[in-house]
Design an enzyme around this catalytic site. Structure first.
Site, PDB file in Angstrom:
ATOM      1  N   ASP A  94      14.863  11.676   0.932  1.00  9.11           N
ATOM      2  CA  ASP A  94      14.889  12.428   2.171  1.00  9.11           C
ATOM      3  C   ASP A  94      16.201  13.202   2.210  1.00  9.11           C
ATOM      4  OD1 ASP A  94      14.019  13.457   4.518  1.00  9.11           O
ATOM      5  OD2 ASP A  94      14.737  11.801   5.748  1.00  9.11           O
ATOM      6  N   ASP A 267       5.131   7.574   4.183  1.00  8.92           N
ATOM      7  CA  ASP A 267       6.243   6.650   3.950  1.00  8.92           C
ATOM      8  C   ASP A 267       6.586   6.028   5.285  1.00  8.92           C
ATOM      9  OD1 ASP A 267       7.809   9.118   4.991  1.00  8.92           O
ATOM     10  OD2 ASP A 267       9.231   7.464   5.019  1.00  8.92           O
ATOM     11  N   CYS A 305      -5.981 -12.136   0.739  1.00  5.67           N
ATOM     12  CA  CYS A 305      -4.936 -11.266   0.186  1.00  5.67           C
ATOM     13  C   CYS A 305      -4.409 -11.895  -1.094  1.00  5.67           C
ATOM     14  CB  CYS A 305      -3.805 -11.093   1.202  1.00  5.67           C
ATOM     15  SG  CYS A 305      -2.421 -10.121   0.551  1.00  5.67           S
ATOM     16  N   CYS A 307      -1.504 -11.143  -2.645  1.00  6.80           N
ATOM     17  CA  CYS A 307      -0.084 -10.905  -2.880  1.00  6.80           C
ATOM     18  C   CYS A 307       0.631 -12.224  -3.161  1.00  6.80           C
ATOM     19  CB  CYS A 307       0.559 -10.186  -1.693  1.00  6.80           C
ATOM     20  SG  CYS A 307       0.968 -11.236  -0.295  1.00  6.80           S
ATOM     21  N   CYS A 310       0.891 -14.479  -0.014  1.00  8.52           N
ATOM     22  CA  CYS A 310      -0.334 -15.143   0.443  1.00  8.52           C
ATOM     23  C   CYS A 310      -0.873 -16.139  -0.570  1.00  8.52           C
ATOM     24  CB  CYS A 310      -1.400 -14.108   0.788  1.00  8.52           C
ATOM     25  SG  CYS A 310      -0.970 -13.182   2.273  1.00  8.52           S
ATOM     26  N   HIS A 336       4.290  -9.042   1.462  1.00  4.39           N
ATOM     27  CA  HIS A 336       2.920  -8.988   1.991  1.00  4.39           C
ATOM     28  C   HIS A 336       2.631  -7.643   2.648  1.00  4.39           C
ATOM     29  CE1 HIS A 336      -0.842  -9.781   3.955  1.00  4.39           C
ATOM     30  NE2 HIS A 336      -0.303  -9.238   5.033  1.00  4.39           N
TER      31      HIS A 336
END
Length: 381
Positions: A94, A267, A305, A307, A310, A336
């Site tokens: 940015d 984003d 999930c 991930c 999880c 997560h």
RNA sequence: GGGAAGAUUCCCGAGUGGCUAAAGGGAGCAGACUGUAAAUCUGCCAGCUUCGCUUUCGGUGGUUCGAAUCCACCUCUUCCCA
């Protein structure tokens, strides 16, 4: 010779949303894409390896913050931001434009640029479009954002127009920089919440857009339907051959609504910030894991999930970590939440591929529970 | 056995006659968070039929128009000397 290109692989027949491939010097990004934010050359609390594991393809860095600390010359000396932070996939930086907005109490804008008082020590720093481009050149990001003036929700028409005009004048100066095909400038559309200003900004910005353009100045405090309305107005007028990046968004619902409205890139700090504050993002809506109701809930944050969080930890454990200020709790929820947004985008892509994004959207909102009444307003497509 | 200090609302801890349901901190509970000055910020935190009322500052009994604050005794705690 530019190392950038964008190809549209499929366009959803229901919505016009696309699946695309953006090629950069540090690899290919499949769109739609969610980009985690790593302002200070780090997506807070996560290692690059963990980021990759969540499914992240590209991350953000910030010009103003890295210029103040450690200094863009240091990063250049390190061999660029990629090398400095050990991330070899694409990076978008940015421009510092958002800091004009978020640090508004300690800056002064002129046509030349923006004068900031550093929040670190009060020292004065001047950032012009040229300076922003030069810092981003030193950082070596793949995608360089134009230095823009972002206005808050509620800014009046005249002020919004002035910011729009200044953003365009600054854009013209940004575009003079030759990045030698190694970096790509994304211009930014402004115009606050005024339909005619938005359209005019887009129209006058397009000539500067070579391989992508951004929509800025949204999700700055306005109600969601207003943001959606702005996106609806712009949707028919985008160039087809480049990705559209909605800056600073967002939440799961905004991403779904955004893609439906032609957005390819997002984003947001939300998944990581909210994680550190004890909230998990899920397909059923946000869950405040910190709350007492989860103290003996030994199920994963989100059933189904896959991930790291999880697969290995329970809500009760994470609640305990958050409530005892253990850093690991914020890390697990960050993993997560980022993975969740990538998974969401994955489902969105499947829906685009099958020309059923509108159906998907309806299914999504059937399960998704909003916490606040005012966010429930689904707009017409 | 002698001497000293002290007991405050879940915890620590201010308060030494009315402005005190009682500072401050912690814990607890809840809310916010969208191109990150955020592991931050905000609110609640005796009870109730909540623009008012009721019960609270170790116990009991006094002094006073009025006491967490003053007096007496009791109980308990900590420390010092034997």
């Amino acid at each position: 010779m530019s190392e950038f290109k964008y190809e549209v692989l499929h366009e959803c027949k229901q919505t016009g949303a696309r699946i695309g491939r953006l090629t950069t010097p540090h690899g290919v990004i499949e769109t739609p894409v969610f980009m985690p934010v790593g302002t200070m050359a780090s997506v807070k609390s996560l290692s690059p390896e963990e980021l990759v594991e969540t499914g992240s393809q590209i991350i953000l860095g910030n010009t103003y913050h890295l210029y103040l600390r450690p200094g863009s010359d240091i990063i250049e000396k390190a061999g660029g931001l990629h090398k400095f932070m050990n991330w070899d996939k694409p990076i978008l930086t940015d421009s510092g434009g958002f800091q004009i907005f978020s640090l508004s109490s300690m800056r002064k804008i002129t046509d030349e640029g923006a004068m900031f008082n550093s929040f670190l020590d009060g020292s004065k720093h001047f950032i012009s479009p040229e300076k922003s481009m030069d810092i981003q050149r030193q950082l070596g990001s793949d995608i360089v954002m134009a230095f823009d003036e972002c206005t808050a929700s509620g800014t009046d028409y005249e002020k919004s127009r002035e910011a729009l005009e200044r953003t365009l004048r600054w854009l013209d100066r940004c575009s003079k920089v030759d990045f030698k095909g190694k970096q790509m400038l994304f211009p930014i559309v402004q115009g606050n919440m005024f339909a005619d200003l938005r359209l005019e900004s887009l129209k006058r910005t397009i000539p500067y857009a070579k391989c992508g353009l951004a929509i800025g100045g949204l999700s700055v405090g306005e109600p969601k339907p207003v943001m959606y309305e702005m996106l609806d107005i712009l949707k028919p007028h985008y160039p087809k051959d480049m990705p559209r990046y909605l800056m600073g968004v967002g939440s799961a619902d905004c991403i779904v609504e955004g893609v439906v409205r032609g957005i390819d890139m997002f984003d947001c700090v939300l998944p990581t910030r909210v994680a550190r504050n004890g909230t998990a993002m899920t397909f059923k809506g946000d869950i405040t894991i910190r709350n007492a109701q989860f103290k003996d809930d030994f199920t994963p944050v989100e059933e189904g999930c896959d991930c790291y969080c999880c697969k290995n930890y329970s809500r009760a454990y994470i609640r305990h970590l958050i409530n005892t200020d253990e850093i690991f709790g914020g890390r697990l929820l960050s993993i997560h939440n980022i993975h969740f947004l990538h998974r969401l985008v994955g489902q969105i892509k499947d829906a685009i591929r099958n020309d059923r994004l509108l159906d998907y959207r309806n299914e999504f909102f059937k399960n998704y529970e909003f916490r606040r009444e005012q966010d429930k307003c689904l707009s017409e497509i």
